[in-house]
Design a protein around this motif. Structure first.
Motif, PDB file in Angstrom:
ATOM      1  N   TYR A   1     -11.851 -12.151  24.567  1.00 39.46           N
ATOM      2  CA  TYR A   1     -12.314 -11.988  25.905  1.00 39.46           C
ATOM      3  C   TYR A   1     -11.441 -12.901  26.774  1.00 39.46           C
ATOM      4  CZ  TYR A   1     -16.160 -10.074  23.367  1.00 39.46           C
ATOM      5  OH  TYR A   1     -16.948  -9.322  22.260  1.00 39.46           O
ATOM      6  N   ARG A   2     -10.808 -12.368  27.736  1.00 35.35           N
ATOM      7  CA  ARG A   2     -10.023 -13.107  28.709  1.00 35.35           C
ATOM      8  C   ARG A   2     -10.558 -13.616  29.922  1.00 35.35           C
ATOM      9  NH1 ARG A   2      -5.648  -8.361  28.140  1.00 35.35           N
ATOM     10  NH2 ARG A   2      -7.671  -7.302  28.572  1.00 35.35           N
ATOM     11  N   THR A   3     -10.736 -14.803  30.106  1.00 35.63           N
ATOM     12  CA  THR A   3     -11.262 -15.454  31.422  1.00 35.63           C
ATOM     13  C   THR A   3     -10.236 -15.466  32.597  1.00 35.63           C
ATOM     14  OG1 THR A   3     -11.097 -17.432  30.463  1.00 35.63           O
ATOM     15  CG2 THR A   3     -13.201 -16.249  30.135  1.00 35.63           C
ATOM     16  N   GLN A   4      -8.930 -15.720  31.783  1.00 33.91           N
ATOM     17  CA  GLN A   4      -7.942 -16.064  32.674  1.00 33.91           C
ATOM     18  C   GLN A   4      -6.850 -14.925  32.594  1.00 33.91           C
ATOM     19  OE1 GLN A   4      -6.378 -19.889  32.044  1.00 33.91           O
ATOM     20  NE2 GLN A   4      -7.634 -20.848  33.804  1.00 33.91           N
ATOM     21  N   LYS A   5      -6.225 -14.402  33.391  1.00 35.78           N
ATOM     22  CA  LYS A   5      -5.115 -13.484  33.051  1.00 35.78           C
ATOM     23  C   LYS A   5      -3.932 -13.397  33.751  1.00 35.78           C
ATOM     24  CE  LYS A   5      -8.933  -9.790  32.826  1.00 35.78           C
ATOM     25  NZ  LYS A   5      -9.431  -8.566  33.406  1.00 35.78           N
ATOM     26  N   PRO A   6      -3.149 -14.501  33.448  1.00 36.17           N
ATOM     27  CA  PRO A   6      -1.848 -14.697  33.744  1.00 36.17           C
ATOM     28  C   PRO A   6      -0.748 -13.615  33.347  1.00 36.17           C
ATOM     29  CG  PRO A   6      -2.176 -16.221  31.823  1.00 36.17           C
ATOM     30  CD  PRO A   6      -3.372 -15.428  32.441  1.00 36.17           C
ATOM     31  N   SER A   7       0.331 -13.308  33.953  1.00 39.34           N
ATOM     32  CA  SER A   7       0.955 -12.097  33.282  1.00 39.34           C
ATOM     33  C   SER A   7       2.446 -12.423  33.458  1.00 39.34           C
ATOM     34  CB  SER A   7       0.486 -10.920  34.217  1.00 39.34           C
ATOM     35  OG  SER A   7       1.039 -11.292  35.659  1.00 39.34           O
ATOM     36  N   VAL A   8       3.353 -11.576  32.701  1.00 34.62           N
ATOM     37  CA  VAL A   8       4.563 -11.633  32.960  1.00 34.62           C
ATOM     38  C   VAL A   8       4.965 -10.100  32.885  1.00 34.62           C
ATOM     39  CG1 VAL A   8       6.714 -11.855  31.407  1.00 34.62           C
ATOM     40  CG2 VAL A   8       4.854 -13.503  30.950  1.00 34.62           C
ATOM     41  N   THR A   9       6.061  -9.900  33.757  1.00 39.27           N
ATOM     42  CA  THR A   9       6.642  -8.559  33.940  1.00 39.27           C
ATOM     43  C   THR A   9       7.789  -8.662  33.661  1.00 39.27           C
ATOM     44  OG1 THR A   9       4.944  -8.215  35.679  1.00 39.27           O
ATOM     45  CG2 THR A   9       7.094  -6.801  35.744  1.00 39.27           C
ATOM     46  N   LEU A  10       8.480  -7.699  32.792  1.00 35.75           N
ATOM     47  CA  LEU A  10      10.029  -7.555  32.647  1.00 35.75           C
ATOM     48  C   LEU A  10      10.234  -6.175  33.564  1.00 35.75           C
ATOM     49  CD1 LEU A  10       9.468  -7.299  28.824  1.00 35.75           C
ATOM     50  CD2 LEU A  10      10.272  -9.438  30.050  1.00 35.75           C
ATOM     51  N   VAL A  11      11.367  -6.348  34.080  1.00 34.21           N
ATOM     52  CA  VAL A  11      11.874  -5.442  34.915  1.00 34.21           C
ATOM     53  C   VAL A  11      12.897  -4.770  34.193  1.00 34.21           C
ATOM     54  CG1 VAL A  11      13.004  -5.059  37.255  1.00 34.21           C
ATOM     55  CG2 VAL A  11      11.108  -6.875  37.114  1.00 34.21           C
ATOM     56  N   VAL A  12      12.937  -3.554  33.706  1.00 36.12           N
ATOM     57  CA  VAL A  12      13.750  -2.951  32.844  1.00 36.12           C
ATOM     58  C   VAL A  12      14.388  -1.907  33.561  1.00 36.12           C
ATOM     59  CG1 VAL A  12      13.982  -1.661  30.517  1.00 36.12           C
ATOM     60  CG2 VAL A  12      12.196  -3.596  30.700  1.00 36.12           C
ATOM     61  N   GLU A  13      15.723  -1.873  33.484  1.00 35.73           N
ATOM     62  CA  GLU A  13      16.365  -0.462  33.789  1.00 35.73           C
ATOM     63  C   GLU A  13      16.567   0.165  32.531  1.00 35.73           C
ATOM     64  OE1 GLU A  13      20.253   1.119  36.648  1.00 35.73           O
ATOM     65  OE2 GLU A  13      20.005  -1.209  36.090  1.00 35.73           O
ATOM     66  N   ARG A  14      16.285   1.570  32.557  1.00 35.11           N
ATOM     67  CA  ARG A  14      16.626   2.422  31.505  1.00 35.11           C
ATOM     68  C   ARG A  14      17.784   3.075  31.874  1.00 35.11           C
ATOM     69  NH1 ARG A  14      12.445   1.474  27.967  1.00 35.11           N
ATOM     70  NH2 ARG A  14      10.404   0.905  28.691  1.00 35.11           N
ATOM     71  N   GLU A  15      18.829   3.002  31.470  1.00 28.33           N
ATOM     72  CA  GLU A  15      20.037   3.711  31.934  1.00 28.33           C
ATOM     73  C   GLU A  15      20.263   4.830  30.818  1.00 28.33           C
ATOM     74  OE1 GLU A  15      24.912   3.553  31.797  1.00 28.33           O
ATOM     75  OE2 GLU A  15      23.840   1.471  31.628  1.00 28.33           O
ATOM     76  N   ILE A  16      20.023   6.110  31.444  1.00 25.33           N
ATOM     77  CA  ILE A  16      20.654   7.469  30.602  1.00 25.33           C
ATOM     78  C   ILE A  16      21.949   7.428  30.181  1.00 25.33           C
ATOM     79  CG2 ILE A  16      20.165   9.720  30.518  1.00 25.33           C
ATOM     80  CD1 ILE A  16      17.647   8.393  30.655  1.00 25.33           C
ATOM     81  N   THR A  17      22.169   7.433  28.800  1.00 25.56           N
ATOM     82  CA  THR A  17      23.549   7.652  28.460  1.00 25.56           C
ATOM     83  C   THR A  17      23.823   8.988  27.636  1.00 25.56           C
ATOM     84  OG1 THR A  17      22.769   6.722  26.267  1.00 25.56           O
ATOM     85  CG2 THR A  17      23.440   5.219  27.908  1.00 25.56           C
ATOM     86  N   GLU A  18      22.761   9.660  27.208  1.00 29.75           N
ATOM     87  CA  GLU A  18      22.942  11.207  27.096  1.00 29.75           C
ATOM     88  C   GLU A  18      21.809  12.034  27.668  1.00 29.75           C
ATOM     89  OE1 GLU A  18      25.180  12.301  24.901  1.00 29.75           O
ATOM     90  OE2 GLU A  18      26.062  10.530  24.219  1.00 29.75           O
ATOM     91  N   PRO A  19      22.091  13.330  27.672  1.00 29.82           N
ATOM     92  CA  PRO A  19      21.064  14.221  28.332  1.00 29.82           C
ATOM     93  C   PRO A  19      19.860  14.125  27.781  1.00 29.82           C
ATOM     94  CG  PRO A  19      23.003  15.358  28.243  1.00 29.82           C
ATOM     95  CD  PRO A  19      23.503  14.258  27.413  1.00 29.82           C
ATOM     96  N   THR A  20      18.765  13.725  28.410  1.00 36.20           N
ATOM     97  CA  THR A  20      17.480  13.507  27.822  1.00 36.20           C
ATOM     98  C   THR A  20      16.477  14.073  28.553  1.00 36.20           C
ATOM     99  OG1 THR A  20      18.358  11.076  27.663  1.00 36.20           O
ATOM    100  CG2 THR A  20      15.679  11.524  27.203  1.00 36.20           C
TER     101      THR A  20
END
Length: 313
Positions: free
Chosen positions: A17-36
């Motif tokens: 049970y979480r009474t405090q909710k600090p957070s970490v955000t990863l800003v991720v760039e996902r580069e397409i290298t092959e047709p997906t």
């Protein structure tokens, strides 16, 4: 290598049970290298979203996270047999006790069938969109080839089976904001490992090599929620043909709150600190002792969680 974790953004110990909710955000760039191919209800193309005068592919974040969870589960099993119970199967948990591992503690789990239990996810990942246009007219046609290696059956009948796929093409990318809420240091390490070491996504990914290259463009720590929106980024801060890095910087600066610590290689952000550089080196398994460090951190988290669930019962 001994890891240290920041005082902001994480919790010191695992709790149900979480009474405090600090957070970490990863800003991720996902580069397409092959047709997906990112399928939706139409199995030949992705969902789409209109921003301005351009159509963009829309991808549910779970399509990335599910592949990253498998990367993490494979890591745990390779590091130590005791990190994952022999009876645990991904998405088919037998019991709560058998399901406690770093993967379920980080990404969550719901009991199925007769099992009535849940582990809440610490990872929040929203929809993401291609930063550039998704061209529905750019179709890739595949033939249904038989064992003969041709489109003729054993009876020498000509097959007319064709499959058209609209794939996201190389040169495009997606910006994905992955937030960990009330997570411990080892959970951040685990999620980061999975992002940096997963390179195949989308439908039919078993028939291709690496098709996505992930890069962490920024890390945001906060005492509260730091969730960001790719839709908001593209609608309000990104012009066609603009540099996505500059758009990310403009967006973060515009919505930044006073309790945030922002790290990245762009104007307005602090340089990545030493604790993060060490964390990323271990997560990417670039150091000689990476496996030992990962094993130690994950074992510590697992044991702590087992104690908490046992006490809770």
């Amino acid at each position: 290598m001994s890891l240290t974790y920041p005082e902001t953004g994480l919790v010191d110990s695992f709790e149900i049970y979480r009474t405090q909710k600090p957070s970490v955000t990863l800003v991720v760039e996902r580069e397409i290298t092959e047709p997906t191919l990112f399928r939706n209800s139409n199995n030949d193309r992705a969902e789409t979203q209109q921003f301005g005068d351009q159509l963009h592919a829309q991808v549910n974040g779970e399509k990335f996270t599910s592949k990253e969870r498998l990367t993490g589960l494979d890591l745990l099993r390779s590091l130590d047999d005791e990190l994952v119970d022999d009876e645990y199967t991904y998405n088919e948990p037998a019991s709560l006790e058998e399901s406690i591992n770093v993967g379920t503690l980080t990404y969550g789990l719901a009991g199925t069938g007769d099992q009535d239990f849940a582990i809440k996810s610490r990872v929040i990942e929203g929809y993401t969109y291609t930063t550039d246009e998704y061209d529905l007219m750019n179709k890739e046609t595949r033939n249904a080839v038989y064992e003969s290696g041709t489109m003729r059956t054993d009876e020498n009948e000509q097959s007319e089976a064709l499959f058209d796929y609209v794939k996201v093409q190389p040169g495009n990318s997606l910006v994905h904001f992955i937030t960990l809420e009330a997570a411990t240091g080892p959970m951040l390490l685990y999620a980061l490992h999975n992002v940096l070491n997963t390179g195949r996504y989308g439908a039919r990914e078993t028939r291709t090599g690496r098709n996505v290259r992930n890069e962490v463009r920024a890390v945001i720590l906060g005492g509260h929620d730091t969730s960001l929106s790719t839709g908001e980024l593209l609608m309000e801060y990104h012009e066609n043909e603009a540099c996505i890095g500059e758009s990310i910087a403009d967006y973060i600066e515009a919505v930044r709150r006073t309790d945030w610590e922002v790290y990245g290689e762009f104007e307005g952000a602090d340089d990545f600190p030493e604790w993060y550089e060490n964390l990323e080196a271990v997560a990417a398994r670039e150091t000689d002792d990476a496996d030992d460090v990962l094993r130690e951190e994950f074992d510590r988290l697992t044991e702590a969680a087992i104690d908490v669930f046992t006490d809770d019962d």
